[in-house]
Motif scaffolding. Structure first.
Motif, PDB file in Angstrom:
ATOM      1  N   ALA A 187      36.239  44.227  31.929  1.00  0.00           N
ATOM      2  CA  ALA A 187      35.433  44.718  33.056  1.00  0.00           C
ATOM      3  C   ALA A 187      34.190  45.432  32.557  1.00  0.00           C
ATOM      4  O   ALA A 187      33.104  45.293  33.125  1.00  0.00           O
ATOM      5  CB  ALA A 187      36.267  45.655  33.920  1.00  0.00           C
ATOM      6  N   MET A 188      34.333  46.184  31.482  1.00  0.00           N
ATOM      7  CA  MET A 188      33.201  46.916  30.919  1.00  0.00           C
ATOM      8  C   MET A 188      32.141  45.958  30.390  1.00  0.00           C
ATOM      9  O   MET A 188      30.943  46.123  30.647  1.00  0.00           O
ATOM     10  CB  MET A 188      33.725  47.825  29.799  1.00  0.00           C
ATOM     11  N   PHE A 189      32.565  44.928  29.665  1.00  0.00           N
ATOM     12  CA  PHE A 189      31.608  43.978  29.105  1.00  0.00           C
ATOM     13  C   PHE A 189      30.951  43.114  30.174  1.00  0.00           C
ATOM     14  O   PHE A 189      29.804  42.702  30.035  1.00  0.00           O
ATOM     15  CB  PHE A 189      32.281  43.089  28.055  1.00  0.00           C
ATOM     16  N   GLU A 190      31.682  42.839  31.252  1.00  0.00           N
ATOM     17  CA  GLU A 190      31.110  42.025  32.333  1.00  0.00           C
ATOM     18  C   GLU A 190      30.337  42.875  33.336  1.00  0.00           C
ATOM     19  O   GLU A 190      29.864  42.370  34.344  1.00  0.00           O
ATOM     20  CB  GLU A 190      32.217  41.238  33.049  1.00  0.00           C
ATOM     21  N   GLN A 191      30.255  44.196  33.059  1.00  0.00           N
ATOM     22  CA  GLN A 191      29.526  45.130  33.905  1.00  0.00           C
ATOM     23  C   GLN A 191      30.074  45.150  35.334  1.00  0.00           C
ATOM     24  O   GLN A 191      29.327  45.203  36.306  1.00  0.00           O
ATOM     25  CB  GLN A 191      28.037  44.817  33.898  1.00  0.00           C
ATOM     26  N   ALA A 192      31.388  45.095  35.433  1.00  0.00           N
ATOM     27  CA  ALA A 192      32.028  45.190  36.747  1.00  0.00           C
ATOM     28  C   ALA A 192      31.987  46.640  37.219  1.00  0.00           C
ATOM     29  O   ALA A 192      32.109  47.566  36.423  1.00  0.00           O
ATOM     30  CB  ALA A 192      33.472  44.701  36.663  1.00  0.00           C
ATOM     31  N   SER A 193      31.824  46.820  38.506  1.00  0.00           N
ATOM     32  CA  SER A 193      31.851  48.176  39.066  1.00  0.00           C
ATOM     33  C   SER A 193      33.251  48.582  39.478  1.00  0.00           C
ATOM     34  O   SER A 193      33.587  49.768  39.487  1.00  0.00           O
ATOM     35  CB  SER A 193      30.909  48.273  40.271  1.00  0.00           C
ATOM     36  N   ASP A 194      34.089  47.596  39.824  1.00  0.00           N
ATOM     37  CA  ASP A 194      35.437  47.880  40.314  1.00  0.00           C
ATOM     38  C   ASP A 194      36.437  46.862  39.784  1.00  0.00           C
ATOM     39  O   ASP A 194      36.091  45.692  39.545  1.00  0.00           O
ATOM     40  CB  ASP A 194      35.475  47.850  41.840  1.00  0.00           C
ATOM     41  N   ILE A 195      37.677  47.305  39.630  1.00  0.00           N
ATOM     42  CA  ILE A 195      38.799  46.438  39.265  1.00  0.00           C
ATOM     43  C   ILE A 195      39.849  46.567  40.365  1.00  0.00           C
ATOM     44  O   ILE A 195      40.254  47.682  40.711  1.00  0.00           O
ATOM     45  CB  ILE A 195      39.422  46.841  37.920  1.00  0.00           C
ATOM     46  N   HIS A 196      40.279  45.444  40.926  1.00  0.00           N
ATOM     47  CA  HIS A 196      41.324  45.448  41.955  1.00  0.00           C
ATOM     48  C   HIS A 196      42.575  44.787  41.379  1.00  0.00           C
ATOM     49  O   HIS A 196      42.495  43.678  40.832  1.00  0.00           O
ATOM     50  CB  HIS A 196      40.877  44.666  43.192  1.00  0.00           C
ATOM     51  N   ILE A 197      43.705  45.460  41.494  1.00  0.00           N
ATOM     52  CA  ILE A 197      44.986  44.891  41.079  1.00  0.00           C
ATOM     53  C   ILE A 197      45.854  44.802  42.324  1.00  0.00           C
ATOM     54  O   ILE A 197      46.222  45.820  42.913  1.00  0.00           O
ATOM     55  CB  ILE A 197      45.659  45.754  39.996  1.00  0.00           C
ATOM     56  N   GLU A 198      46.153  43.558  42.747  1.00  0.00           N
ATOM     57  CA  GLU A 198      46.796  43.331  44.036  1.00  0.00           C
ATOM     58  C   GLU A 198      48.063  42.500  43.867  1.00  0.00           C
ATOM     59  O   GLU A 198      48.042  41.463  43.201  1.00  0.00           O
ATOM     60  CB  GLU A 198      45.825  42.614  44.982  1.00  0.00           C
ATOM     61  N   ALA A 199      49.138  42.940  44.492  1.00  0.00           N
ATOM     62  CA  ALA A 199      50.412  42.224  44.432  1.00  0.00           C
ATOM     63  C   ALA A 199      50.470  41.164  45.529  1.00  0.00           C
ATOM     64  O   ALA A 199      50.242  41.462  46.705  1.00  0.00           O
ATOM     65  CB  ALA A 199      51.569  43.208  44.586  1.00  0.00           C
ATOM     66  N   LEU A 200      50.759  39.925  45.136  1.00  0.00           N
ATOM     67  CA  LEU A 200      50.950  38.815  46.067  1.00  0.00           C
ATOM     68  C   LEU A 200      52.421  38.395  46.015  1.00  0.00           C
ATOM     69  O   LEU A 200      53.170  38.865  45.158  1.00  0.00           O
ATOM     70  CB  LEU A 200      50.037  37.649  45.679  1.00  0.00           C
ATOM     71  N   PRO A 201      52.867  37.504  46.896  1.00  0.00           N
ATOM     72  CA  PRO A 201      54.284  37.105  46.863  1.00  0.00           C
ATOM     73  C   PRO A 201      54.700  36.490  45.535  1.00  0.00           C
ATOM     74  O   PRO A 201      55.843  36.663  45.098  1.00  0.00           O
ATOM     75  CB  PRO A 201      54.379  36.077  48.004  1.00  0.00           C
ATOM     76  N   ASP A 202      53.788  35.757  44.886  1.00  0.00           N
ATOM     77  CA  ASP A 202      54.174  35.016  43.683  1.00  0.00           C
ATOM     78  C   ASP A 202      53.372  35.401  42.437  1.00  0.00           C
ATOM     79  O   ASP A 202      53.504  34.754  41.394  1.00  0.00           O
ATOM     80  CB  ASP A 202      54.021  33.515  43.931  1.00  0.00           C
ATOM     81  N   ALA A 203      52.508  36.425  42.527  1.00  0.00           N
ATOM     82  CA  ALA A 203      51.687  36.794  41.372  1.00  0.00           C
ATOM     83  C   ALA A 203      51.045  38.156  41.604  1.00  0.00           C
ATOM     84  O   ALA A 203      51.105  38.712  42.704  1.00  0.00           O
ATOM     85  CB  ALA A 203      50.602  35.739  41.126  1.00  0.00           C
ATOM     86  N   VAL A 204      50.465  38.665  40.538  1.00  0.00           N
ATOM     87  CA  VAL A 204      49.638  39.871  40.622  1.00  0.00           C
ATOM     88  C   VAL A 204      48.235  39.441  40.234  1.00  0.00           C
ATOM     89  O   VAL A 204      48.002  38.984  39.106  1.00  0.00           O
ATOM     90  CB  VAL A 204      50.132  40.984  39.669  1.00  0.00           C
ATOM     91  N   VAL A 205      47.299  39.531  41.156  1.00  0.00           N
ATOM     92  CA  VAL A 205      45.944  39.069  40.885  1.00  0.00           C
ATOM     93  C   VAL A 205      45.058  40.250  40.514  1.00  0.00           C
ATOM     94  O   VAL A 205      45.145  41.328  41.118  1.00  0.00           O
ATOM     95  CB  VAL A 205      45.351  38.295  42.090  1.00  0.00           C
ATOM     96  N   VAL A 206      44.229  40.052  39.498  1.00  0.00           N
ATOM     97  CA  VAL A 206      43.261  41.058  39.063  1.00  0.00           C
ATOM     98  C   VAL A 206      41.878  40.525  39.390  1.00  0.00           C
ATOM     99  O   VAL A 206      41.525  39.405  38.996  1.00  0.00           O
ATOM    100  CB  VAL A 206      43.382  41.337  37.554  1.00  0.00           C
ATOM    101  N   ARG A 207      41.113  41.330  40.121  1.00  0.00           N
ATOM    102  CA  ARG A 207      39.761  40.901  40.516  1.00  0.00           C
ATOM    103  C   ARG A 207      38.739  41.932  40.069  1.00  0.00           C
ATOM    104  O   ARG A 207      39.008  43.137  40.075  1.00  0.00           O
ATOM    105  CB  ARG A 207      39.684  40.728  42.039  1.00  0.00           C
ATOM    106  N   PHE A 208      37.556  41.449  39.685  1.00  0.00           N
ATOM    107  CA  PHE A 208      36.441  42.312  39.315  1.00  0.00           C
ATOM    108  C   PHE A 208      35.359  42.194  40.377  1.00  0.00           C
ATOM    109  O   PHE A 208      35.117  41.109  40.910  1.00  0.00           O
ATOM    110  CB  PHE A 208      35.816  41.894  37.974  1.00  0.00           C
ATOM    111  N   ARG A 209      34.710  43.320  40.689  1.00  0.00           N
ATOM    112  CA  ARG A 209      33.513  43.267  41.523  1.00  0.00           C
ATOM    113  C   ARG A 209      32.301  43.350  40.607  1.00  0.00           C
ATOM    114  O   ARG A 209      32.080  44.382  39.958  1.00  0.00           O
ATOM    115  CB  ARG A 209      33.483  44.399  42.545  1.00  0.00           C
ATOM    116  N   VAL A 210      31.538  42.276  40.549  1.00  0.00           N
ATOM    117  CA  VAL A 210      30.354  42.203  39.697  1.00  0.00           C
ATOM    118  C   VAL A 210      29.139  41.943  40.580  1.00  0.00           C
ATOM    119  O   VAL A 210      29.129  40.991  41.351  1.00  0.00           O
ATOM    120  CB  VAL A 210      30.482  41.081  38.636  1.00  0.00           C
ATOM    121  N   ASP A 211      28.134  42.817  40.496  1.00  0.00           N
ATOM    122  CA  ASP A 211      26.940  42.708  41.340  1.00  0.00           C
ATOM    123  C   ASP A 211      27.295  42.622  42.820  1.00  0.00           C
ATOM    124  O   ASP A 211      26.699  41.869  43.586  1.00  0.00           O
ATOM    125  CB  ASP A 211      26.087  41.497  40.937  1.00  0.00           C
TER     126      ASP A 211
END
Length: 577
Positions: A187-211
């Motif tokens: 996230a730091m190298f991609e210059q993301a402002s936020d990291i979201h860690i969200e639980a789904l029924p079959d996975a845990v998805v990690v999302r970055f907010r970039v620009d």
């Protein structure tokens, strides 16, 4: 730091005194302190708030006639990095960051060392354009040569996790710490402002907010969710046994010598707790109004308004529109040795040298109202309030501005003209608002056109047809001429040139890189005051302000679209809000 400066200390002293950022006595005092503590003189001067590191290197670059680049704020392109091998990077202490035809822009710690430049030229077979950067910036970018972040995350994700109930009974070492470290670094190298860690029924998805845009980055097995959340809670000093109520905290992590602060929010959700982490980079601390997107006209207005010793400066807009960053940029201008600046924030976004910052603590009874009353007993010259949320805060803020303090704050309204009626709705007397309010700034964030793949175009007939359904283009054209946004020679929108990005490695194919503000500034003139006293609507106030030359958010956005700073699509998305 001293050993890495490309100029001598004597020359540095001359440069700083000539720029009038320090006096000879300041240098002497810092020199004595540095010798006693075995530190660099420039480090001591930075600690004491005379300037920040970026400004120091910009001054040195100006003296050497070599531009400064901060590689931490530059989205690195792996294909450009590969122009130099790891050994040359270490030997020349140089990082390539942009290729333009047969020229290559290279950041050097010592850009006047001819041997280093010759070494890079030999390796790249291109004309080298030297830039100056600091050691921390160099170390940050050089890590990209050591390992590919995506490959590292993929390798960690390939670790076998217990999937079945039988496997879960077997003790398995889950590399949770490594996963979190890899996510934070990515996230730091991609210059993301936020990291979201969200639980789904079959996975845990990690999302970055970039620009400003959310992007799916990683999917983890559901079996690691609880351990992942628990580790983050431990880092943020939160309760690991509490899963039913929201929790907030913060922690810091290091990449080499660079420390980043992270704000953490954990909330209960249907499939498991959701984590949001905001990377609190130091960029906002150093930002100028120009960096944010203020035009010369805007800067002229703000310079005039912040010189007033008392009154209120309000920044308005929806959540995530950059209001706090703008307030920090204004505080950077106001932050001199002869004033006492106090803030009450929720939370404290960034630490500012020589500013007394306090944070709301509702459990302890320290809210905006009580905090503001306490700050007024601290002999402040300037007060920054994170947000005016209620009638009590509004009343005290306005009276503070009336009694000799300069008050800065934010408010949730859609436009600048909506701020006075909003204060009236909160129970503030019209004459107090009219006499206290200096200026209201409304803003939104739009994505910048990537300068690595920018191209110009003119609107097609179909695009003009769609646009004409939403706007009176002839009326808009005349308005733009009156505001000097375009020249009188243009007869129709079809003659205007706009810009887009094709998409390249530098912007990950999006055509955009980073964001800037589009804004409007409402000055509290005599005519505006008269409207406020008579409880006029926001529409009436805006009409008066436009007659007196105020450029609206949409008009500012269109001006920046015509300048190639953003796209017409980004501006239209604001208009449709």
């Amino acid at each position: 730091m001293a050993a890495t400066l490309p100029i001598s200390l004597e020359k540095l002293k001359e440069v700083l005194i000539k720029a009038k950022v320090i006096s000879a006595q300041d240098w002497k005092d810092a020199e004595h302190n540095a010798n006693r503590r075995r530190r660099g003189i420039e480090e001591v001067l930075i600690e004491r708030g005379f300037f920040n590191e970026r400004y120091l290197y910009e001054l040195i670059g100006d003296n050497l006639k070599i531009p400064y680049v901060n590689l931490r704020k530059y989205k690195m392109d792996m294909t450009v990095l590969q122009e130099l091998d790891d050994e040359t990077v270490r030997q020349a202490r140089a990082i390539p960051f942009e290729v333009k035809g047969k020229k290559i822009n290279v950041a050097f710690i010592d850009p006047i060392n001819e041997e280093n430049i010759a070494l890079v030229k030999k390796a790249t077979k291109k004309t080298v354009v030297p830039y100056i950067t600091n050691y921390k910036s160099y170390r940050f970018a050089s890590r990209l040569y050591k390992k590919d972040m995506k490959a590292e995350i993929t390798k960690i994700l390939a670790t076998k996790f217990p999937q079945t109930e039988a496997e879960k009974t077997v003790k398995a070492e889950v590399p949770i710490i490594k996963i979190i470290d890899a996510i934070l670094e990515a996230a730091m190298f991609e210059q993301a402002s936020d990291i979201h860690i969200e639980a789904l029924p079959d996975a845990v998805v990690v999302r970055f907010r970039v620009d400003g845009e959310l992007q799916d980055k990683i999917e983890l097995p559901t079996t690691v969710h609880d351990a992942l959340v628990a580790r983050i809670k431990i880092l943020a000093n939160l309760r690991t046994d509490e899963h039913r109520v929201p929790q907030d905290g913060r922690f810091s992590f290091k990449v080499d010598e660079e420390e980043e602060s992270v704000r953490v929010s954990v909330i209960p959700a249907f499939y498991g707790e959701k984590v949001e982490m905001r990377l609190m980079t130091d960029e906002a601390q150093d930002m100028t109004l120009s960096d944010i997107g203020f035009t010369d006209r805007h800067i002229e207005i703000m310079d005039r308004q912040i010189k007033k010793p008392f009154g209120m400066i309000l920044v308005v807009g929806p959540t995530g529109s950059g209001k706090t960053t703008t307030l920090y940029a204004v505080l950077n201008i106001l932050n001199t040795e002869d004033v006492n600046i106090c803030t009450i924030e929720d939370p404290i976004e960034y630490g500012i040298n020589r500013v007394n910052q306090t944070q709301v603590n509702i459990k302890a009874g320290y809210d905006f109202v009580n905090g503001l009353r306490a700050l007024l007993r601290q002999d402040p010259d300037i007060i920054m309030i994170g947000e005016i949320r209620d009638s009590d805060t509004a009343q005290i803020s306005v009276r503070a501005g009336l009694t000799g303090h300069l008050v800065l704050s934010t408010l949730h309204t859609n436009n600048a003209a909506g701020a006075p009626p909003r204060l009236l709705d909160m129970g503030v007397e019209p004459y107090l608002v009219a006499s206290t309010l200096n200026v209201v700034l409304a803003q939104r964030l739009v994505r910048r056109v990537c300068q690595g793949c920018i191209y110009s175009y003119m609107l097609s007939k179909d695009e003009l047809k769609v646009l004409s359904k939403e706007f009176n283009l002839e009326e808009m054209l005349e308005r733009f001429k009156k505001l000097n946004i375009i020249e009188d020679k243009f007869k129709s929108f079809a003659e205007l040139t706009f810009y887009r990005g094709k998409g390249c490695d530098q912007c990950n194919g999006t055509g955009y890189r980073k964001r800037l503000s589009v804004l409007e500034i409402l000055e509290n003139t005599d005519r505006v005051q008269h409207k406020i006293i008579n409880n006029a609507s926001s529409g009436d106030i805006e009409d008066i302000a436009k007659e007196e030359g105020m450029i609206t958010i949409f008009e500012d956005g269109m001006q920046k679209a015509l300048m190639g700073m953003t796209t017409i699509d980004e501006v239209l998305s604001i208009k449709r809000e």
